[in-house]
Design a protein around this motif. Structure first.
Motif, PDB file in Angstrom:
ATOM      1  N   SER A  76      -2.424  14.453   9.243  1.00 23.11           N
ATOM      2  CA  SER A  76      -3.530  14.364   8.286  1.00 23.11           C
ATOM      3  C   SER A  76      -3.098  13.671   6.993  1.00 23.11           C
ATOM      4  O   SER A  76      -3.876  12.979   6.371  1.00 23.11           O
ATOM      5  CB  SER A  76      -4.130  15.736   8.006  1.00 23.11           C
ATOM      6  N   VAL A  77      -1.839  13.848   6.594  1.00 16.71           N
ATOM      7  CA  VAL A  77      -1.395  13.230   5.351  1.00 16.71           C
ATOM      8  C   VAL A  77      -1.000  11.772   5.574  1.00 16.71           C
ATOM      9  O   VAL A  77      -1.375  10.886   4.814  1.00 16.71           O
ATOM     10  CB  VAL A  77      -0.191  14.023   4.774  1.00 16.71           C
ATOM     11  N   GLY A  78      -0.261  11.528   6.634  1.00 12.99           N
ATOM     12  CA  GLY A  78       0.287  10.198   6.853  1.00 12.99           C
ATOM     13  C   GLY A  78      -0.645   9.293   7.618  1.00 12.99           C
ATOM     14  O   GLY A  78      -1.022   8.226   7.142  1.00 12.99           O
ATOM     15  N   ASN A  79      -1.022   9.740   8.784  1.00  6.19           N
ATOM     16  CA  ASN A  79      -1.805   8.877   9.653  1.00  6.19           C
ATOM     17  C   ASN A  79      -3.144   8.507   9.033  1.00  6.19           C
ATOM     18  O   ASN A  79      -3.609   7.385   9.163  1.00  6.19           O
ATOM     19  CB  ASN A  79      -2.023   9.579  10.991  1.00  6.19           C
ATOM     20  N   VAL A 114      -4.711   3.291   7.246  1.00  3.83           N
ATOM     21  CA  VAL A 114      -5.607   2.143   7.111  1.00  3.83           C
ATOM     22  C   VAL A 114      -5.536   1.547   5.721  1.00  3.83           C
ATOM     23  O   VAL A 114      -5.337   0.333   5.551  1.00  3.83           O
ATOM     24  CB  VAL A 114      -7.061   2.556   7.450  1.00  3.83           C
ATOM     25  N   ILE A 115      -5.659   2.397   4.711  1.00  3.93           N
ATOM     26  CA  ILE A 115      -5.661   1.879   3.338  1.00  3.93           C
ATOM     27  C   ILE A 115      -4.322   1.223   3.007  1.00  3.93           C
ATOM     28  O   ILE A 115      -4.263   0.187   2.338  1.00  3.93           O
ATOM     29  CB  ILE A 115      -6.020   2.998   2.321  1.00  3.93           C
ATOM     30  N   PRO A 122       7.732   7.673   2.495  1.00  3.94           N
ATOM     31  CA  PRO A 122       8.723   6.615   2.754  1.00  3.94           C
ATOM     32  C   PRO A 122       8.349   5.756   3.961  1.00  3.94           C
ATOM     33  O   PRO A 122       8.514   4.526   3.928  1.00  3.94           O
ATOM     34  CB  PRO A 122      10.012   7.399   3.006  1.00  3.94           C
ATOM     35  N   LEU A 123       7.821   6.375   5.008  1.00  2.00           N
ATOM     36  CA  LEU A 123       7.417   5.594   6.179  1.00  2.00           C
ATOM     37  C   LEU A 123       6.270   4.660   5.844  1.00  2.00           C
ATOM     38  O   LEU A 123       6.247   3.494   6.256  1.00  2.00           O
ATOM     39  CB  LEU A 123       7.008   6.533   7.324  1.00  2.00           C
ATOM     40  N   LEU A 124       5.287   5.180   5.098  1.00  2.00           N
ATOM     41  CA  LEU A 124       4.150   4.348   4.709  1.00  2.00           C
ATOM     42  C   LEU A 124       4.612   3.194   3.829  1.00  2.00           C
ATOM     43  O   LEU A 124       4.089   2.076   3.916  1.00  2.00           O
ATOM     44  CB  LEU A 124       3.099   5.188   3.973  1.00  2.00           C
ATOM     45  N   THR A 125       5.600   3.466   2.957  1.00  2.00           N
ATOM     46  CA  THR A 125       6.144   2.404   2.113  1.00  2.00           C
ATOM     47  C   THR A 125       6.737   1.294   2.972  1.00  2.00           C
ATOM     48  O   THR A 125       6.530   0.104   2.715  1.00  2.00           O
ATOM     49  CB  THR A 125       7.213   2.982   1.176  1.00  2.00           C
ATOM     50  N   ALA A 126       7.474   1.685   4.008  1.00  2.00           N
ATOM     51  CA  ALA A 126       8.054   0.685   4.907  1.00  2.00           C
ATOM     52  C   ALA A 126       6.953  -0.132   5.584  1.00  2.00           C
ATOM     53  O   ALA A 126       7.047  -1.365   5.683  1.00  2.00           O
ATOM     54  CB  ALA A 126       8.919   1.379   5.951  1.00  2.00           C
ATOM     55  N   ILE A 127       5.901   0.561   6.023  1.00  2.00           N
ATOM     56  CA  ILE A 127       4.804  -0.143   6.695  1.00  2.00           C
ATOM     57  C   ILE A 127       4.113  -1.108   5.729  1.00  2.00           C
ATOM     58  O   ILE A 127       3.833  -2.269   6.057  1.00  2.00           O
ATOM     59  CB  ILE A 127       3.794   0.881   7.264  1.00  2.00           C
TER      60      ILE A 127
END
Lengths: 268, 253
Positions: free
Chosen positions: B40-43, B47-48, B146-151
């Protein structure tokens, strides 16, 4: 099994500087339904929180089954709370779980029973509140009265010694009110649970309470069974029980009189 | 002023409580709760983050190209894009977007649970709400951001972002774009420092959002205020700590 399950002695409690309780004595007897009545905002819910140890009294003692609640450690408190069920005004169901999972929640957390045993217990409890067939619904799909019944099933899931009801009748239609009254009585009698009902719905509460306290202005104003209360000489108690608009509790907010206000503006 | 210090003190105590609860007592880390929260937090922020990454990369390539081309240095576009994204824009923008998308949602969720007495209900069922509600969410933030930052960084640099504009549209040589970037962007000095930043930002956003939600006034107004404060405070935290981190990690002051 006799005597008191909960004994409240000379309890003082302050919220900030405002005194909520100044010297309250209350006995909650085993196997009985005890009602705490009082106007809104007198801290009736606070009393339940003092019993459950969520709040600590500034003075005096609250004893649950002989143990002083305010001196318990955090783990001691958690042990005590496993013997307590509480029904909140809103039901306080976990919104992301189904009805079944909500009732199963305390069992899964604490009982260490297998899923099969838990299934049986949850079905029993839901059957008792008449909602066995609603077990797959989400809390958002329930009416207020149904949510409270599910919350009641959850509160009795672990087989507690004491169930506390916080304003169980507020905002209920006559039918669900009747259902709740019947349930509180039957849970108390059939399961041998001690009950505390906090409310300001005088007639409903007095119809099931074995003993009642009227609390106002931080003190117990009056206590006894419903006949004793109704026969009280106190004007205040009479105004409260019969819901009169005017009496010792004035209809008008205290302050200068209407005539004085007009005179001050030079109108009269 | 006293309320400011009261808030500060209470939020530090809250942090200590949260960190103390990170150590699993029963031995079993509740993996299912954690994966739910990462979902819920990451996935839900994916999109944004992806869309923003693409647009930031595109703009960066456009502006970078216009400046570089006047010096005949447009082949260095990869360096400009790579360094600015990995060092600064990636962690900071992802942090800000995450605070707006996930931080506010967390504060609102916890605040509403407070308002509807669900947190009191848990306490009365002898379940520790810090351990049960807050710890999985905090860990999910620490893992997700951190994962979202990489993406975000990959999207900005890659084929849909800066590469699309710079190489495919404006005609920078593709080989030069990648090789110059590879030569200029250091793994330890740049990529790892970016990761450190995003971990610090995750820590801040998680702490602020959960604190605001947990201590929100139990009214609709209180929940609204908690979400607003979460976004404002986290954004300031991210921008402020980013400056300090840049000074510490990259030196130059």
């Amino acid at each position: 099994m006799s005597g008191n399950l909960v004994t409240v002695r000379d309890v003082h409690f302050y919220r900030g500087k405002r005194p909520i309780y100044s010297g309250v004595d209350i006995d909650i007897r085993r196997g009985k339904i005890t009602a705490i009545l009082g106007p809104s905002g007198t801290g009736k819910t606070t009393l339940l929180r003092l019993i459950s140890g969520q709040l600590k009294a500034s003075q005096g003692s609250v004893e649950f089954d002989g143990k002083n609640v305010s001196q318990l450690s955090r783990s001691g408190l958690f042990e005590l709370r496993k013997r307590l069920g509480m029904l909140f005004q809103t039901g306080a169901l976990l919104t992301d779980l189904t009805v079944f999972d909500n009732v199963a929640y305390p069992l899964r957390e604490h009982s260490g029973k297998s899923e099969k045993e838990i299934f049986k217990i949850v079905l029993d409890k839901l059957e008792a509140v008449g909602l066995r067939n609603a077990r797959d619904l989400m809390p958002s799909e329930l009416s207020g009265g149904m949510a409270r019944r599910v919350a009641l099933a959850r509160a009795i899931a672990l087989g507690p010694d004491l169930v506390m009801y916080d304003e169980p009748f507020t905002g209920q239609d006559p039918i669900s009110m009747g259902v709740l009254i019947k349930l509180i009585r039957s849970v108390n009698d059939d399961l041998g649970i001690t009950s505390v009902v906090v409310s300001h719905d005088v007639d409903e509460v007095l119809s099931i309470a074995d003993y009642a306290y009227i609390v106002a202005d931080g003190k117990v104003i009056c206590q006894g069974d419903s006949d004793t209360l109704r026969a009280s000489q106190s004007e205040w108690v009479q105004q409260f029980l019969n819901g009169k608009a005017d009496g010792p509790v004035s209809f008008h907010f205290p302050g200068p009189s209407y005539q004085d206000d007009l005179a001050a503006e030079g109108i009269a | 002023m006293t309320t400011f210090f009261a808030h500060l003190g209470r939020s530090f105590l809250f942090l200590l409580q949260l960190l103390a609860a990170l150590v699993p007592t029963s031995g079993k880390l509740r993996l299912r709760l954690l994966t739910q929260q990462i979902w819920s937090v990451g996935n839900q922020s994916l999109v944004i983050i992806v869309v923003s990454g693409v647009f930031v990369g595109m703009v960066l390539a456009l502006q970078g190209y216009r400046t570089l081309v006047t010096f005949g240095a447009e082949e260095s576009l990869g360096v400009v894009v790579g360094l600015s994204i990995v060092r600064e824009l990636g962690p900071v923008l992802t942090g800000l977007l995450f605070a707006g998308r996930a931080g506010s949602a967390l504060a609102a969720e916890i605040g509403l649970m407070r308002a509807t007495e669900q947190i009191d209900g848990l306490e009365l069922m002898a379940v520790d709400p810090v351990r049960r509600l807050l710890v999985p969410r905090f860990l999910a933030v620490m893992i997700s951001l951190p994962l979202l930052t990489a993406i975000f960084s990959c999207m900005a640099i890659g084929a849909a972002g800066a590469h699309l504009i710079g190489v495919d549209l404006l005609g920078v040589d593709g080989g030069a774009y990648w090789s110059q970037m590879k030569a200029a962007v250091d793994f330890q000095g740049d990529v790892l420092n970016g990761v450190i930043k995003s971990v610090v930002f995750a820590f801040g956003v998680g702490w602020i959002a959960l604190y605001q939600g947990y201590f929100a006034a139990p009214t609709s107004e209180g929940v609204g205020r908690a979400t607003t404060r979460t976004v404002v405070t986290s954004s300031l935290f991210i921008l402020g700590s980013n400056f300090v981190l840049t000074a510490l990690l990259f030196g130059g002051l």
